[in-house]
Design a protein around this motif. Structure first.
Motif, PDB file in Angstrom:
ATOM      1  N   TYR A  74      16.192  27.733  -6.116  1.00  0.00           N
ATOM      2  CA  TYR A  74      14.759  27.590  -6.405  1.00  0.00           C
ATOM      3  C   TYR A  74      14.500  26.231  -7.033  1.00  0.00           C
ATOM      4  CZ  TYR A  74      15.720  28.284 -11.399  1.00  0.00           C
ATOM      5  OH  TYR A  74      16.176  28.135 -12.692  1.00  0.00           O
ATOM      6  N   PHE A  75      13.228  25.831  -7.034  1.00  0.00           N
ATOM      7  CA  PHE A  75      12.803  24.678  -7.818  1.00  0.00           C
ATOM      8  C   PHE A  75      11.620  25.092  -8.683  1.00  0.00           C
ATOM      9  CE2 PHE A  75      10.624  24.304  -3.709  1.00  0.00           C
ATOM     10  CZ  PHE A  75       9.306  24.019  -4.058  1.00  0.00           C
ATOM     11  N   ARG A  76      11.461  24.427  -9.796  1.00  0.00           N
ATOM     12  CA  ARG A  76      10.410  24.762 -10.759  1.00  0.00           C
ATOM     13  C   ARG A  76       9.285  23.740 -10.654  1.00  0.00           C
ATOM     14  NH1 ARG A  76      12.725  26.933 -15.914  1.00  0.00           N
ATOM     15  NH2 ARG A  76      12.751  28.730 -14.499  1.00  0.00           N
ATOM     16  N   VAL A  77       8.089  24.233 -10.410  1.00  0.00           N
ATOM     17  CA  VAL A  77       6.911  23.377 -10.281  1.00  0.00           C
ATOM     18  C   VAL A  77       6.297  23.171 -11.655  1.00  0.00           C
ATOM     19  CG1 VAL A  77       4.617  23.134  -9.264  1.00  0.00           C
ATOM     20  CG2 VAL A  77       6.485  24.158  -7.930  1.00  0.00           C
ATOM     21  N   THR A  78       6.302  21.940 -12.115  1.00  0.00           N
ATOM     22  CA  THR A  78       5.774  21.595 -13.439  1.00  0.00           C
ATOM     23  C   THR A  78       4.658  20.563 -13.375  1.00  0.00           C
ATOM     24  OG1 THR A  78       7.479  19.910 -13.710  1.00  0.00           O
ATOM     25  CG2 THR A  78       7.961  22.110 -14.567  1.00  0.00           C
ATOM     26  N   GLU A  79       4.552  19.854 -12.248  1.00  0.00           N
ATOM     27  CA  GLU A  79       3.566  18.787 -12.120  1.00  0.00           C
ATOM     28  C   GLU A  79       3.279  18.559 -10.645  1.00  0.00           C
ATOM     29  OE1 GLU A  79       5.161  14.955 -13.292  1.00  0.00           O
ATOM     30  OE2 GLU A  79       7.210  15.716 -13.001  1.00  0.00           O
ATOM     31  N   PRO A  80       2.160  17.915 -10.328  1.00  0.00           N
ATOM     32  CA  PRO A  80       1.845  17.651  -8.923  1.00  0.00           C
ATOM     33  C   PRO A  80       2.661  16.487  -8.387  1.00  0.00           C
ATOM     34  CG  PRO A  80       0.106  16.795 -10.345  1.00  0.00           C
ATOM     35  CD  PRO A  80       1.060  17.519 -11.234  1.00  0.00           C
ATOM     36  N   ARG A  81       3.555  16.775  -7.430  1.00  0.00           N
ATOM     37  CA  ARG A  81       4.405  15.724  -6.876  1.00  0.00           C
ATOM     38  C   ARG A  81       5.148  16.253  -5.653  1.00  0.00           C
ATOM     39  NH1 ARG A  81       9.944  16.192  -8.173  1.00  0.00           N
ATOM     40  NH2 ARG A  81      10.478  17.501  -9.958  1.00  0.00           N
ATOM     41  N   PHE A 128       0.856  -1.190   0.000  1.00  0.00           N
ATOM     42  CA  PHE A 128       0.000   0.000   0.000  1.00  0.00           C
ATOM     43  C   PHE A 128       0.891   1.238   0.000  1.00  0.00           C
ATOM     44  CE2 PHE A 128      -2.977  -3.135   1.649  1.00  0.00           C
ATOM     45  CZ  PHE A 128      -4.146  -2.799   0.995  1.00  0.00           C
ATOM     46  N   TRP A 129       0.619   2.145  -0.946  1.00  0.00           N
ATOM     47  CA  TRP A 129       1.458   3.325  -1.102  1.00  0.00           C
ATOM     48  C   TRP A 129       0.647   4.427  -1.738  1.00  0.00           C
ATOM     49  CZ3 TRP A 129       3.763   5.226  -5.945  1.00  0.00           C
ATOM     50  CH2 TRP A 129       3.211   4.612  -7.082  1.00  0.00           C
ATOM     51  N   THR A 130       1.232   5.619  -1.744  1.00  0.00           N
ATOM     52  CA  THR A 130       0.702   6.729  -2.527  1.00  0.00           C
ATOM     53  C   THR A 130       1.885   7.572  -2.986  1.00  0.00           C
ATOM     54  OG1 THR A 130      -0.952   8.508  -2.616  1.00  0.00           O
ATOM     55  CG2 THR A 130       0.275   8.267  -0.561  1.00  0.00           C
ATOM     56  N   TYR A 131       1.805   8.154  -4.165  1.00  0.00           N
ATOM     57  CA  TYR A 131       3.043   8.555  -4.840  1.00  0.00           C
ATOM     58  C   TYR A 131       3.724   9.798  -4.270  1.00  0.00           C
ATOM     59  CZ  TYR A 131       1.113  12.278  -7.950  1.00  0.00           C
ATOM     60  OH  TYR A 131       0.565  13.426  -8.473  1.00  0.00           O
ATOM     61  N   THR A 132       3.057  10.584  -3.423  1.00  0.00           N
ATOM     62  CA  THR A 132       3.760  11.703  -2.788  1.00  0.00           C
ATOM     63  C   THR A 132       4.230  11.379  -1.379  1.00  0.00           C
ATOM     64  OG1 THR A 132       1.768  12.737  -1.850  1.00  0.00           O
ATOM     65  CG2 THR A 132       2.385  13.372  -4.111  1.00  0.00           C
TER      66      THR A 132
END
Length: 406
Positions: free
Chosen positions: A361-368, A104-108
């Motif tokens: 900085y980091f660039r947000v491109t997708e939900p994760r 059992f897991w979830t990706y974040t």
């Protein structure tokens, strides 16, 4: 944390908020607090406690004797999509002489991510020798229900074993599961051979896998067994910041009160101006500027030009990560400071970049989950994240004391 927690009424919570905020410097351990009581956060979680999971675990060891399940209970129910495989049942696999490891897991979930290297090793060793790893992806946040998001996470992490989406918690509930990650090993008789909640005990788990395969008639004697039982921790670290959630669904629970400012608790789904006075209580985050408190996240509520608004917290540990879901479609940058300055290269998490001015900085491109901080040694710091974008939505911060990040 439990996926389903009963919420107190807003009127009751508003009445107790002033008391709770004032008490936040106490020494209570939320993991040992009575249920259904709002408690003050501790300064940090003890590093001597069990490996952190999304829910407090009394003991990570395998409870004995294992429960006996009626036929058909340890099974896949429902299913909102399959990846890396056509649909199948656990009963079909065990009838074919296979041993099934349900994960059992979830990706974040950072705790789940830390187990991937061991799951990959077991899959490589035993997939042709009777073991079927079945990942049951039971989401914590709504955006994790999206098939494309789960698919992208499998590509990013190079996960090759079968995955079934469990958006409605049907398989989760059939197992009576409460934790991410959780592993259940099922023998060819359909009964539980081993289970483990959280990280660690990897050698123990592999021994259980090999024993179950041997009982099922598979010869694994020539396959070398792993020797790493847990990820290496910083030897100096004796405490760690707890996971911090952004949304009000989790701020108003037994172990909540992650937000450190009273404005947050006045009304749900409200946009308010926050003033960060720099007086931080451990185990809470603080805002500067205009923000909206949503059910799952805290959302930046305006576009800015000069990084005027931020979220800040006191950090204890080695590494820090943040779960972000971009509200819009355009990428945006999130700038990170530690103790009032940009990160140094040796402090940068794997998602950090540096601009021409030396800003981190980091660039947000997708939900994760984005890994933004990895200090070379254990310590205590003030961390700030800021973005000009009004699409910046923060779901959770997670922390680590392992050597090597995440």
């Amino acid at each position: 944390m439990k996926p389903h927690k009963s919420l107190f009424t807003w009127s009751l919570l508003a009445a107790i908020t002033a008391f709770a905020i004032a008490a936040c410097g106490g020494d209570l351990d939320p993991a040992n607090a009575p249920t259904q009581i709002v408690v003050a956060p501790t300064a940090t979680q003890s590093a001597d406690s069990p490996e952190p999971t999304h829910t407090p675990v009394v003991s990570p060891t395998n409870p004995l004797p294992l429960p006996t399940y009626p036929d058909g209970v340890l099974e896949v129910y429902g299913g909102n999509g399959w990846l890396n495989s056509d649909p199948f049942t656990i009963a079909e696999q065990t009838a074919d002489g296979k041993v099934v490891l349900v994960d059992f897991w979830t990706y974040t979930c950072v705790n789940c991510i830390r187990t991937f290297q061991f799951l990959k090793e077991w899959h490589a060793k035993y997939a042709d020798n009777g073991l079927v790893i079945l990942g049951v992806h039971t989401p914590e946040f709504e955006f994790e229900e999206d098939y494309n998001n789960v698919r992208d996470s499998l590509l990013r992490e190079d996960i090759q074993w079968p995955i079934v989406q469990d958006n409605d918690y049907e398989t989760w509930n059939s197992f009576g599961n409460r934790y991410w990650p959780a592993k259940y090993l099922i023998g060819i008789d359909g009964q539980l051979r081993y289970r483990h909640f959280g990280e660690g005990a990897y050698v123990e788990a592999e021994h259980a896998i090999r024993d179950a395969l041997t009982e099922a008639g598979w010869d694994v004697s020539d396959i070398p067994i792993g020797t790493i039982d847990r990820s290496p921790r910083d030897p100096v670290a004796n405490r760690i910041t707890r996971e911090l959630y952004g949304g009000y669904q989790r701020n108003y629970t037994q172990s909540g009160l992650y937000a450190g400012q009273e404005q947050y608790y006045i009304e749900p789904d409200s946009t308010r101006e926050y003033l960060d006075d720099g007086n931080y209580t451990p185990q809470q985050w603080y805002l500067q500027g205009l923000w909206t408190n949503g059910p799952e996240s805290i959302m930046h509520a305006r576009s800015t030009d000069n990084l005027e608004d931020h979220i800040a917290f006191q950090f204890v540990g080695r590494s820090a990560n943040v779960v972000v879901n971009p509200e819009g479609t355009e990428p945006y940058d999130v700038f990170v400071e530690i103790d009032g300055r940009p990160l140094k290269p040796e402090e940068a998490g794997m998602d950090i970049m540096f601009d021409d001015e030396g800003r981190s900085y980091f660039r947000v491109t997708e939900p994760r989950l984005y890994a933004f901080l990895e200090t070379p040694e254990f310590g205590e710091h003030i961390v700030k994240l800021t973005s000009n974008s009004d699409d910046f939505a923060i779901f959770a911060f997670t922390f680590g004391i392992n050597e090597g990040g995440i």
